[in-house]
Design a protein around this motif. Structure first.
Motif, short mmCIF file in Angstrom:
data_model
loop_
_atom_site.label_atom_id
_atom_site.label_comp_id
_atom_site.label_asym_id
_atom_site.label_seq_id
_atom_site.Cartn_x
_atom_site.Cartn_y
_atom_site.Cartn_z
N GLN A 245 0.82 -1.21 0.00
CA GLN A 245 0.00 0.00 0.00
C GLN A 245 0.86 1.26 0.00
OE1 GLN A 245 -3.44 0.09 -0.28
NE2 GLN A 245 -3.04 2.29 -0.58
N LEU A 246 1.93 1.24 0.78
CA LEU A 246 2.84 2.39 0.81
C LEU A 246 3.50 2.59 -0.55
CD1 LEU A 246 4.48 1.93 4.33
CD2 LEU A 246 2.96 3.79 3.63
N LEU A 368 -8.37 -6.53 -7.48
CA LEU A 368 -9.15 -6.32 -6.26
C LEU A 368 -9.75 -7.62 -5.75
CD1 LEU A 368 -10.92 -2.97 -7.17
CD2 LEU A 368 -9.15 -3.31 -5.45
N VAL A 369 -10.09 -8.53 -6.64
CA VAL A 369 -10.71 -9.80 -6.21
C VAL A 369 -9.66 -10.88 -5.97
CG1 VAL A 369 -12.26 -11.68 -6.89
CG2 VAL A 369 -12.90 -9.30 -7.35
N VAL A 370 -8.77 -11.10 -6.93
CA VAL A 370 -7.85 -12.24 -6.82
C VAL A 370 -6.78 -11.99 -5.75
CG1 VAL A 370 -6.31 -13.79 -8.08
CG2 VAL A 370 -8.28 -12.79 -9.25
N ILE A 371 -6.28 -10.76 -5.64
CA ILE A 371 -5.28 -10.49 -4.60
C ILE A 371 -5.89 -10.68 -3.22
CG2 ILE A 371 -3.92 -8.66 -3.50
CD1 ILE A 371 -3.17 -7.65 -6.25
N ASN A 372 -7.13 -10.23 -3.01
CA ASN A 372 -7.78 -10.47 -1.72
C ASN A 372 -7.98 -11.96 -1.48
OD1 ASN A 372 -8.20 -8.01 -0.36
ND2 ASN A 372 -9.83 -7.45 -1.77
N SER A 373 -8.24 -12.72 -2.53
CA SER A 373 -8.41 -14.16 -2.40
C SER A 373 -7.09 -14.83 -2.02
CB SER A 373 -8.94 -14.76 -3.71
OG SER A 373 -10.19 -14.20 -4.05
N LEU A 374 -6.01 -14.42 -2.66
CA LEU A 374 -4.70 -14.99 -2.34
C LEU A 374 -4.31 -14.67 -0.89
CD1 LEU A 374 -2.83 -14.15 -5.66
CD2 LEU A 374 -3.27 -16.45 -4.78
N ARG A 375 -4.56 -13.45 -0.46
CA ARG A 375 -4.27 -13.09 0.93
C ARG A 375 -5.08 -13.94 1.89
NH1 ARG A 375 -4.59 -6.60 0.17
NH2 ARG A 375 -2.47 -6.23 -0.58
N PHE A 382 3.68 -13.13 -2.71
CA PHE A 382 3.69 -13.08 -4.18
C PHE A 382 2.97 -11.84 -4.72
CE2 PHE A 382 1.81 -14.04 -8.32
CZ PHE A 382 2.94 -14.37 -9.05
N PRO A 383 1.73 -11.55 -4.27
CA PRO A 383 1.07 -10.33 -4.78
C PRO A 383 1.85 -9.06 -4.47
CG PRO A 383 -0.50 -11.76 -3.66
CD PRO A 383 0.86 -12.32 -3.37
N VAL A 384 2.51 -9.03 -3.33
CA VAL A 384 3.26 -7.83 -2.95
C VAL A 384 4.46 -7.62 -3.88
CG1 VAL A 384 4.66 -6.76 -1.15
CG2 VAL A 384 2.52 -7.91 -0.55
N ILE A 385 5.22 -8.68 -4.09
CA ILE A 385 6.42 -8.59 -4.94
C ILE A 385 6.04 -8.19 -6.37
CG2 ILE A 385 8.30 -9.91 -5.98
CD1 ILE A 385 8.31 -11.61 -3.38
N SER A 390 5.49 -4.23 -10.70
CA SER A 390 4.65 -3.75 -11.79
C SER A 390 4.31 -2.26 -11.64
CB SER A 390 3.35 -4.56 -11.85
OG SER A 390 2.55 -4.15 -12.94
N MET A 391 4.05 -1.83 -10.41
CA MET A 391 3.73 -0.41 -10.18
C MET A 391 4.84 0.49 -10.70
SD MET A 391 2.28 -0.45 -6.30
CE MET A 391 1.12 -1.72 -5.78
N TRP A 392 6.06 0.12 -10.35
CA TRP A 392 7.19 0.99 -10.71
C TRP A 392 7.79 0.63 -12.07
CZ3 TRP A 392 8.04 5.32 -8.06
CH2 TRP A 392 7.48 5.41 -6.77
N GLY A 393 7.89 -0.66 -12.36
CA GLY A 393 8.51 -1.08 -13.62
C GLY A 393 7.60 -0.89 -14.82
N ILE A 394 6.29 -0.98 -14.62
CA ILE A 394 5.34 -0.88 -15.72
C ILE A 394 4.57 0.44 -15.66
CG2 ILE A 394 3.34 -1.93 -16.84
CD1 ILE A 394 5.89 -3.60 -17.05
N GLN A 395 3.79 0.63 -14.58
CA GLN A 395 2.90 1.79 -14.53
C GLN A 395 3.65 3.12 -14.59
OE1 GLN A 395 0.48 3.76 -11.01
NE2 GLN A 395 -0.49 1.83 -11.56
N VAL A 396 4.58 3.32 -13.68
CA VAL A 396 5.30 4.59 -13.62
C VAL A 396 6.17 4.77 -14.87
CG1 VAL A 396 7.04 5.91 -12.36
CG2 VAL A 396 5.25 4.68 -11.10
N THR A 397 6.81 3.69 -15.30
CA THR A 397 7.70 3.78 -16.48
C THR A 397 6.93 4.13 -17.74
OG1 THR A 397 9.21 2.15 -15.51
CG2 THR A 397 9.38 2.54 -17.88
N ILE A 398 5.82 3.41 -17.99
CA ILE A 398 5.02 3.69 -19.19
C ILE A 398 4.41 5.08 -19.11
CG2 ILE A 398 2.89 3.06 -20.40
CD1 ILE A 398 3.57 0.16 -19.94
N ALA A 399 3.97 5.48 -17.91
CA ALA A 399 3.39 6.82 -17.74
C ALA A 399 4.40 7.90 -18.12
CB ALA A 399 2.93 7.01 -16.30
#
Length: 456
Positions: A245-246, A368-375, A382-385, A390-399
């Protein structure tokens, strides 16, 4: 399994939906009402709440861990164990949040100076921070008890308390900001006091409900006598979730920095578009949280097939609803954006962003559904890693590449959102289908009471 027979996705989800909707509608009530009092007051409270939101994430990790552990133990019919974890989580979060509250109260001015707050705003911001930040431990207790009650299946309780708190908050704000009937106007300090009082009353009601709902299965000795395994499991679930989340909050700050380079109109368009998008993925949030409770119970009862199929059913439902709402919002884009502005540039760009959101929101539903299910199944890391990468390598980079470098502006930034959500979502679904999570439960086979054939 008696607990599961009482729980259905709809019964769990609709109160969560109402509760989250209220948070979205009323979360900025202080700011909206203060805008009629003073622009400086709005800015002071806004900056203070940005800091407090980060603090809330820090003690939210215990509530997340408690929710999953309680659900699993209830599913395993280990009611005393569930009660013990509930009491332990309350104790741990109380002492941790009191420490944070103490720090916020003592160092509020220094913290606000880090935000480079103008001197003209400092007095009101410090006053608000001292009150709301100094009593932030009450919010920690609210979050923890709410998470526990939802895991017991009592989602209506937290919904009703949230409604009551919001009503009290709005009424109290009206009196301290507008001063009807000759009542003195207290401004920011009054708003802080109202927020603190409404939270305190909400905590008292939820605490009484917890004692009633847990049916005597709350061993208060666990408040000061911790079991090592409980603490270990709480930390193993909560810390990675809080870290994710952070990381998300930090990545959004980076995105906002990119948007700031595009000018004031782009910032305004992004704010309006994301405010509308929150209502699109509201159903997915509620379905994800309801599914987490159900799967936690199934995992505790060793009903892995039921858990597996529940996630898939919930995912399909979330995708259909989010896609449908996104389509409706797109075709209503001029009207919706027109509620905020009549600027043709914002209306045009905003409409395109809502068109792209039709593709974005089903991808978000996966996460929102599958990550909550895995937790809920105990597969936390795994979802955290993958999320952070993805947040930084994909989202921020592509943005940055498409939004700034190739000058596609907000369209390029939304492209980053889409690719990130879909990539993460598909990886999460693959993880779920691999069934690796079946070996991650915090309830061991040897701890399970005598098993009987499931006839339900």
């Amino acid at each position: 399994m008696t607990q599961n027979k009482k729980l259905t996705l709809f019964a769990l989800t609709w109160p969560i939906f109402i509760e989250v909707l209220l948070h979205m509608l009323m979360g900025n009530a202080d700011t909206l009402m203060l805008s009629q009092y003073s622009d400086n007051a709005v800015a002071a409270v806004g900056v203070s709440n940005q800091i407090l939101s980060v603090v809330i994430v820090m003690f939210g990790f215990v509530a997340t861990g408690a929710a999953i552990l309680v659900a699993q133990n209830l599913g395993a019919e280990k009611n005393q164990e569930a009660g013990s974890i509930s009491v332990t989580s309350l104790s741990v979060n109380l002492w941790f949040s009191i420490l944070l509250s103490f720090g916020l109260f003592l160092f509020s001015e220094q913290i606000l100076n880090i935000m480079d707050l103008p001197a003209s705003l400092m007095g009101e911001a410090v006053a608000y921070m001292n009150i709301v930040g100094g009593l932030i431990f009450v919010q920690a207790m609210l979050m923890t008890i709410g998470a526990i009650l939802r895991s017991y299946g009592h989602t209506k309780d937290t919904m009703y308390v949230t409604i009551g708190m919001n009503v009290l908050n709005v009424i109290g704000n009206y009196f301290v900001i507008f001063g009807p009937f000759g009542i003195p106007v207290f401004g920011v300090q009054g708003v802080g006091n109202v927020t603190a009082i409404s939270r305190a009353l909400g905590f008292i009601v939820l605490f009484v409900l917890l004692i009633r709902r847990a049916s005597g299965n709350l061993p208060w000795r666990a408040f000061y006598h911790y079991e090592k395994a409980h603490i270990k499991h709480l930390l193993n679930i909560g810390i990675p979730s809080a870290g994710e989340q952070l990381s998300y909050n930090a990545s959004q700050m980076a995105i906002t920095y990119f948007v700031a380079q595009l000018g004031a109109t782009a910032i305004t368009t992004k704010v309006y578009a994301q405010n509308l998008m929150m209502f699109i993925f509201l159903c997915s949030i509620a379905i994800g949280q309801g599914t987490q409770i159900l799967i936690g119970h199934h995992i505790g009862a060793k009903e892995t097939e039921k858990a597996y199929h529940q996630c898939i059913r919930s995912l399909k439902l979330a995708i259909v609803i989010s896609l449908s709402v996104a389509v409706v919002f797109y075709f209503s884009s001029d009207m919706l954006f027109g509620l905020f502005t009549d600027d043709p540039a914002i209306l045009t760009t905003g409409g395109i962003l809502l068109l792209m959101t039709i593709l974005l929101e089903p991808g978000r539903a996966f996460n929102l559904v599958v990550i909550n299910s895995l937790r809920a199944a105990g597969d936390v890391r795994f979802p955290v890693i993958i999320g952070i990468l993805s947040m930084w390598g994909i989202q921020v980079t592509i943005a940055w590449i498409f939004g700034l470098h190739f000058t596609y502006g907000l369209l390029g930034i939304w492209l980053g959102f889409i690719v990130d959500e879909w990539l993460r979502g598909l990886l999460m679904l693959q993880r779920w289908k691999s069934r690796i999570w079946t070996h991650k439960s915090f309830i061991k086979d040897k701890e399970k009471p005598h098993s009987q054939p499931n006839t339900s």
